[in-house]
Design an enzyme around this catalytic site. Structure first.
Site, short mmCIF file in Angstrom:
data_model
loop_
_atom_site.label_atom_id
_atom_site.label_comp_id
_atom_site.label_asym_id
_atom_site.label_seq_id
_atom_site.Cartn_x
_atom_site.Cartn_y
_atom_site.Cartn_z
N GLU A 141 0.71 -1.16 -0.16
CA GLU A 141 -0.03 -0.04 -0.14
C GLU A 141 0.90 1.33 0.15
OE1 GLU A 141 -3.04 -0.28 -0.55
OE2 GLU A 141 -3.55 -2.25 -0.02
N HIS A 176 -1.23 -5.87 1.77
CA HIS A 176 -2.45 -6.86 1.65
C HIS A 176 -1.90 -8.17 1.18
CE1 HIS A 176 -5.53 -3.69 2.44
NE2 HIS A 176 -5.90 -4.61 3.20
#
Length: 216
Positions: A80, A167
């Site tokens: 991210e 993630h």
């Protein structure tokens, strides 16, 4: 030795496992050379996850922090770039809370950027044979809550610590019919070891100058 704190989440949404915690545990059990890695499981709850994260940072005094979360449907590890100051939960968390349009940190900035070299980390993951991409959204559930909370914590209390969020896909056991992308936690852990080694060896403020943008 570079001290690393890696976190994953407890299972949520009716799942029996959370691959973020599975992978974090594997990395801590067999860390990369030169890294001292501690894994901590965070509750999947808006009210307690950031307190647990802060406690872990205080307890383990890391140089690097990597928080992990599950992103079912994504085909690879997504590092991210940014987290936003909003909680907008599509489903309840593990405590039954479902905030809508609430700030993660009242009065905080609109966003916090990762202080890890996100593009270098993605390149290293791919070189290790693990599907990976830069992501420009961590969602608005507890993952983004922790990603933003980590950024705020490091900016306000621990400016010498670098950190970010990634993630991971579902584990194969979560999609036994094979109708959605998945990766074995051992494969994810292999990639995360390379990611952490890359982050630790890249000077603060440096990253690859390559395109990893998205049109949507």
């Amino acid at each position: 030795m570079t001290r690393v704190l890696i976190t994953g989440f407890a299972p949520f949404g009716g799942e029996r496992v959370n691959p973020s915690w599975q992978a974090a545990s594997l990395v801590a059990a067999e860390p990369p050379a030169g890294l001292d890695v501690t894994a901590v499981e965070l509750p999947c709850a808006f009210s307690t996850s950031l307190d647990a994260l802060r406690d872990a940072v205080l307890a383990h005094a890391p140089d690097l922090v990597l928080c992990l979360g599950q992103a079912g449907g994504r085909p690879g590890v997504t590092v991210e770039r940014v987290a936003v100051n909003v909680d907008d939960a599509r489903i309840p968390d593990n405590e039954g809370r479902q905030p809508v349009d609430e700030p993660v940190v009242p009065g905080g900035p609109a966003a916090h950027f990762s202080t890890l070299p996100v593009k270098a980390c993605v390149a290293a993951l791919r070189a290790a044979g693990v599907p990976a991409a830069v992501s420009n959204t961590a969602g608005t559930f507890v993952c983004n809550h922790v990603a933003y909370g980590l950024g705020h914590l490091l900016a306000t209390e621990f400016p010498h610590v670098r950190g970010g969020f990634a993630h991971v896909p579902w584990a194969p056991e979560q999609v036994p019919d094979g109708t959605a992308p998945s990766l074995p936690p051992a494969t994810v852990a292999h990639g995360l070891r390379v990611l952490l080694a890359t982050a630790a060896s890249t000077p603060a403020g440096h990253d690859l100058h390559v395109t990893e943008g998205a049109t949507h």
